[in-house]
Design an enzyme around this catalytic site. Sequence first.
Site, PDB file in Angstrom:
ATOM      1  N   GLU A 132       0.853  -1.188   0.000  1.00  0.00           N
ATOM      2  CA  GLU A 132       0.000   0.000   0.000  1.00  0.00           C
ATOM      3  C   GLU A 132       0.886   1.234   0.000  1.00  0.00           C
ATOM      4  O   GLU A 132       2.044   1.160   0.416  1.00  0.00           O
ATOM      5  CB  GLU A 132      -0.870  -0.028   1.265  1.00  0.00           C
ATOM      6  CG  GLU A 132      -2.087   0.856   1.176  1.00  0.00           C
ATOM      7  CD  GLU A 132      -3.047   0.586   2.325  1.00  0.00           C
ATOM      8  OE1 GLU A 132      -3.094   1.389   3.254  1.00  0.00           O
ATOM      9  OE2 GLU A 132      -3.727  -0.445   2.291  1.00  0.00           O
ATOM     10  N   HIS A 252      -9.119  12.106   3.072  1.00  0.00           N
ATOM     11  CA  HIS A 252      -9.020  11.028   2.087  1.00  0.00           C
ATOM     12  C   HIS A 252      -9.437  11.581   0.738  1.00  0.00           C
ATOM     13  O   HIS A 252     -10.417  12.314   0.652  1.00  0.00           O
ATOM     14  CB  HIS A 252      -9.928   9.858   2.494  1.00  0.00           C
ATOM     15  CG  HIS A 252      -9.629   8.604   1.748  1.00  0.00           C
ATOM     16  ND1 HIS A 252      -9.986   8.426   0.431  1.00  0.00           N
ATOM     17  CD2 HIS A 252      -8.978   7.480   2.119  1.00  0.00           C
ATOM     18  CE1 HIS A 252      -9.565   7.226   0.032  1.00  0.00           C
ATOM     19  NE2 HIS A 252      -8.945   6.635   1.034  1.00  0.00           N
ATOM     20  N   ARG A 298      -1.448  10.473  -0.440  1.00  0.00           N
ATOM     21  CA  ARG A 298      -2.854  10.811  -0.171  1.00  0.00           C
ATOM     22  C   ARG A 298      -3.107  12.329  -0.129  1.00  0.00           C
ATOM     23  O   ARG A 298      -4.052  12.819  -0.749  1.00  0.00           O
ATOM     24  CB  ARG A 298      -3.164  10.209   1.197  1.00  0.00           C
ATOM     25  CG  ARG A 298      -4.589  10.192   1.576  1.00  0.00           C
ATOM     26  CD  ARG A 298      -4.743   9.424   2.861  1.00  0.00           C
ATOM     27  NE  ARG A 298      -4.977   8.009   2.606  1.00  0.00           N
ATOM     28  CZ  ARG A 298      -5.371   7.140   3.524  1.00  0.00           C
ATOM     29  NH1 ARG A 298      -5.552   7.526   4.764  1.00  0.00           N
ATOM     30  NH2 ARG A 298      -5.578   5.879   3.220  1.00  0.00           N
ATOM     31  N   HIS A 357     -11.029  12.294   7.200  1.00  0.00           N
ATOM     32  CA  HIS A 357     -10.925  10.850   7.323  1.00  0.00           C
ATOM     33  C   HIS A 357     -10.413  10.393   8.683  1.00  0.00           C
ATOM     34  O   HIS A 357     -10.961   9.484   9.279  1.00  0.00           O
ATOM     35  CB  HIS A 357      -9.993  10.368   6.224  1.00  0.00           C
ATOM     36  CG  HIS A 357      -9.907   8.877   6.097  1.00  0.00           C
ATOM     37  ND1 HIS A 357     -11.022   8.092   5.988  1.00  0.00           N
ATOM     38  CD2 HIS A 357      -8.831   8.035   6.043  1.00  0.00           C
ATOM     39  CE1 HIS A 357     -10.643   6.822   5.887  1.00  0.00           C
ATOM     40  NE2 HIS A 357      -9.330   6.767   5.935  1.00  0.00           N
ATOM     41  N   ARG A 392      -0.746  10.168   9.295  1.00  0.00           N
ATOM     42  CA  ARG A 392      -0.871   8.744   9.574  1.00  0.00           C
ATOM     43  C   ARG A 392      -0.480   7.928   8.347  1.00  0.00           C
ATOM     44  O   ARG A 392      -0.944   8.204   7.241  1.00  0.00           O
ATOM     45  CB  ARG A 392      -2.319   8.442   9.927  1.00  0.00           C
ATOM     46  CG  ARG A 392      -2.613   6.972  10.139  1.00  0.00           C
ATOM     47  CD  ARG A 392      -4.093   6.755  10.341  1.00  0.00           C
ATOM     48  NE  ARG A 392      -4.821   6.925   9.103  1.00  0.00           N
ATOM     49  CZ  ARG A 392      -5.533   5.974   8.495  1.00  0.00           C
ATOM     50  NH1 ARG A 392      -5.601   4.775   9.029  1.00  0.00           N
ATOM     51  NH2 ARG A 392      -6.170   6.209   7.377  1.00  0.00           N
TER      52      ARG A 392
HETATM   53  C1  LIG Z   1     -14.090   4.642   6.019  1.00  0.00           C
HETATM   54  C2  LIG Z   1     -12.863   4.369   6.829  1.00  0.00           C
HETATM   55  C3  LIG Z   1     -11.867   3.530   6.353  1.00  0.00           C
HETATM   56  C4  LIG Z   1     -10.723   3.281   7.114  1.00  0.00           C
HETATM   57  N1  LIG Z   1      -9.794   2.391   6.642  1.00  0.00           N
HETATM   58  C5  LIG Z   1      -8.753   2.044   7.448  1.00  0.00           C
HETATM   59  C6  LIG Z   1      -7.853   1.016   7.064  1.00  0.00           C
HETATM   60  O1  LIG Z   1      -8.003   0.430   6.010  1.00  0.00           O
HETATM   61  N2  LIG Z   1      -6.827   0.695   7.911  1.00  0.00           N
HETATM   62  C7  LIG Z   1      -6.642   1.317   9.116  1.00  0.00           C
HETATM   63  O2  LIG Z   1      -5.699   0.988   9.851  1.00  0.00           O
HETATM   64  N3  LIG Z   1      -7.489   2.297   9.499  1.00  0.00           N
HETATM   65  C8  LIG Z   1      -8.546   2.663   8.718  1.00  0.00           C
HETATM   66  N4  LIG Z   1      -9.411   3.625   9.125  1.00  0.00           N
HETATM   67  C9  LIG Z   1      -9.198   4.242  10.436  1.00  0.00           C
HETATM   68  C10 LIG Z   1      -9.569   3.254  11.530  1.00  0.00           C
HETATM   69  O3  LIG Z   1     -10.738   2.560  11.161  1.00  0.00           O
HETATM   70  C11 LIG Z   1      -9.829   3.954  12.854  1.00  0.00           C
HETATM   71  O4  LIG Z   1      -8.826   4.867  13.136  1.00  0.00           O
HETATM   72  C12 LIG Z   1      -9.901   2.956  14.002  1.00  0.00           C
HETATM   73  O5  LIG Z   1     -10.794   1.933  13.685  1.00  0.00           O
HETATM   74  C13 LIG Z   1     -10.324   3.666  15.274  1.00  0.00           C
HETATM   75  O6  LIG Z   1     -10.606   2.710  16.236  1.00  0.00           O
HETATM   76  P1  LIG Z   1     -11.068   3.165  17.680  1.00  0.00           P
HETATM   77  O7  LIG Z   1     -11.296   1.923  18.455  1.00  0.00           O
HETATM   78  O8  LIG Z   1     -10.145   4.181  18.202  1.00  0.00           O
HETATM   79  O9  LIG Z   1     -12.460   3.949  17.424  1.00  0.00           O
HETATM   80  P2  LIG Z   1     -13.799   3.469  16.728  1.00  0.00           P
HETATM   81  O10 LIG Z   1     -13.653   2.202  16.015  1.00  0.00           O
HETATM   82  O11 LIG Z   1     -14.334   4.620  15.969  1.00  0.00           O
HETATM   83  O12 LIG Z   1     -14.769   3.210  17.971  1.00  0.00           O
HETATM   84  C14 LIG Z   1     -15.253   4.283  18.737  1.00  0.00           C
HETATM   85  C15 LIG Z   1     -16.226   3.753  19.772  1.00  0.00           C
HETATM   86  O13 LIG Z   1     -16.492   4.790  20.703  1.00  0.00           O
HETATM   87  C16 LIG Z   1     -17.891   4.869  20.929  1.00  0.00           C
HETATM   88  N5  LIG Z   1     -18.211   6.235  21.360  1.00  0.00           N
HETATM   89  C17 LIG Z   1     -17.881   7.404  20.762  1.00  0.00           C
HETATM   90  N6  LIG Z   1     -18.354   8.437  21.486  1.00  0.00           N
HETATM   91  C18 LIG Z   1     -18.998   7.900  22.552  1.00  0.00           C
HETATM   92  C19 LIG Z   1     -19.710   8.438  23.637  1.00  0.00           C
HETATM   93  N7  LIG Z   1     -19.885   9.755  23.818  1.00  0.00           N
HETATM   94  N8  LIG Z   1     -20.244   7.591  24.542  1.00  0.00           N
HETATM   95  C20 LIG Z   1     -20.131   6.245  24.391  1.00  0.00           C
HETATM   96  N9  LIG Z   1     -19.459   5.675  23.378  1.00  0.00           N
HETATM   97  C21 LIG Z   1     -18.899   6.505  22.480  1.00  0.00           C
HETATM   98  C22 LIG Z   1     -18.500   4.467  19.596  1.00  0.00           C
HETATM   99  O14 LIG Z   1     -19.838   4.083  19.787  1.00  0.00           O
HETATM  100  C23 LIG Z   1     -17.562   3.327  19.196  1.00  0.00           C
HETATM  101  O15 LIG Z   1     -17.959   2.133  19.839  1.00  0.00           O
HETATM  102  C24 LIG Z   1     -10.557   3.907   8.376  1.00  0.00           C
HETATM  103  C25 LIG Z   1     -11.548   4.757   8.851  1.00  0.00           C
HETATM  104  C26 LIG Z   1     -12.702   4.981   8.098  1.00  0.00           C
HETATM  105  C27 LIG Z   1     -13.759   5.885   8.646  1.00  0.00           C
END
Ligand SMILES: Cc1cc2nc3c(=O)[nH]c(=O)nc-3n(C[C@H](O)[C@H](O)[C@H](O)COP(=O)(O)OP(=O)(O)OC[C@H]3O[C@@H](n4cnc5c(N)ncnc54)[C@H](O)[C@@H]3O)c2cc1C
Length: 556
Positions: A132, A252, A298, A357, A392
């Site tokens: 990638e 993105h 990107r 993104h 990132r």
């Molecule tokens: C479309 C897209 C494609 C992506 N592709 C990639 C990829 O290919 N590879 C990669 O490494 N990364 C990718 N990313 C980035 C990556 O997905 C995220 O950075 C990562 O999943 C974040 O994980 P996290 O556990 O920190 O948060 P999240 O997975 O966003 O989880 C957040 C959690 O917090 C909870 N929450 C939020 N606010 C509150 C609140 N006030 N009260 C209670 N709960 C709350 C939500 O309900 C959720 O359960 C992508 C992101 C997107 C949007």
Amino acid sequence: MDALFDHRRYLIPFRSSLLPQIFTDTLVIGGGVAGARAAVEAARHGEVIVLAKGELSASNTAWAQGGIAGVMEEGDTPEAHLGDTLVAGAGLCDEDAVRLIVENGGAALRELMAWGASFDAGADGRPAAGLEGGHSAARIYHSGGDATGAEIQRCVSAMMRATPEIRVFERCFALDLMTPSSEVGASVLGAITHHQRYGLQMIWARTTILASGGAGVLYRETSNPRVATADGLAMASRAGATLADMAFVQFHPTALYLPGASRALISEAVRGEGALLLDAAGRRFMPEIHPMAELAPRDVVSQAIMRQIAKQGGGHVWLDCRGLSGFAARFPGIADMLRKFELDASKDLIPVHPAAHYMVGGVRTDLRGRTDVPGLLAIGEVAACGLHGANRLASNSLLEGLVLGRVAGEEAGRAMRTDTPRQGPVPVVSDIRPSDHAEIDLADVRSSLRSAMWRNVGLERTGSRLRDASEMFDFWARYTLDKIFDDPEGWEVQNMLLVAALVTRSALWREESRGCHLRSEFAGAREEFRVHDLWRRGRGEAVVEPVHLGSDGVGR
Ligand SMILES: Cc1cc2nc3c(=O)[nH]c(=O)nc-3n(C[C@H](O)[C@H](O)[C@H](O)COP(=O)(O)OP(=O)(O)OC[C@H]3O[C@@H](n4cnc5c(N)ncnc54)[C@H](O)[C@@H]3O)c2cc1C
């Protein structure tokens, strides 16, 4: 008085002693990859409650398309992964943080597979590593072609459900982190939450782990699901935690651009397979801009698209996938999503536009996930542990969630082993009155904020537009942050306003172009800005901190 930074400590008035009380050892706010991994680890030592404001499946994790990075192949090394990450981070990575994550990458992926995650296999039946942009070796693993995140979310959610010590509260919104006093530096003792069915509750915990994800919804155009409203950043700020490097928001280049359609992402891998970008007249424009054309970094592609759109007088550009064979087999999720809008990538041009993104900045933590507020850890996209620096590297964030999730879960376990007594109930009184300002139209504030962020604090920034936005947010804050709302819609707007203002102030302060932050007046990075900018409640200006060099003391 700074309406934003001297804002009140809690979003709503309450008396903790009058609310239902719940006790646990570890409270995890967020059930995406980071929160779930932390929960499973913490559950080895005691009871855990995990909150998700919607369903577990509504997370950035579940939406991730590209893949997850990790070194598992012979010929690739953590050292090479470290080097690639440092290049993307443009001088602001904390090398020890990068090392921690890349050195644990292979083990984290193998553990995920042992938990039941399935990665797409090559002809030899082993998980197939892909290449990638920005990675010098094939080290990206996919599931279902473009459904890696959905598979990881499925796997970690199942793991949580199968762990008796973990209780998952879905549709439970965390409003604020609890501290015994409003002083900056007071320990976090849990959170006040609002459950769709059970209303307000106090959850007391020895350790609170913030894993609430990103902030894409701050922008009119975003690839993020609607939960990504920056709640965690705002509540950490109100509780006195330091936020770092908030200017760095990664955009993105290619989100589907159709009125009424959510801005679904069209993965970079599609351009990797040969898709072309065309202007309104159907001509390629990237070859004139960068020798790698559509495969340029990107940010270069995003900026080129925005300039092209401005030249055309608005609208979008086209993504041409018509020359790709087997699109639907390689990208089943994207093909499915396009079909819902009656688009067929093998025949139709796809309208695309850049979108916010990934939130690179966040709650400042050390390598154990600890913030500068006792009792509060932060991990995943809400945190800034030093991995990403000023930008990132693609596919590093899911890995970060796994590695630091485990570390933070261990840290919470340590708090239990050292016999920190369970917290609370502590009498906390939030004594705020409704303001006598006129009622406001919340939907209007929300959409005005998202438009202003897109226009003034988007891909290409100037001092004057940032100043305008900053003044606007300060003004809106005076009659929005003094209100008391009784549901998540209002709380989200208040959180978004605070964090939008922080991103804007940080972008205004950072008079250089570095990583994903582009200031038109400053062509490149400036050595005096090779520092972190830190923001804390009660202090409306940035404090700077030198970049932490690697354990060998060498800055790169
Ligand atoms: C479309 C897209 C494609 C992506 N592709 C990639 C990829 O290919 N590879 C990669 O490494 N990364 C990718 N990313 C980035 C990556 O997905 C995220 O950075 C990562 O999943 C974040 O994980 P996290 O556990 O920190 O948060 P999240 O997975 O966003 O989880 C957040 C959690 O917090 C909870 N929450 C939020 N606010 C509150 C609140 N006030 N009260 C209670 N709960 C709350 C939500 O309900 C959720 O359960 C992508 C992101 C997107 C949007």
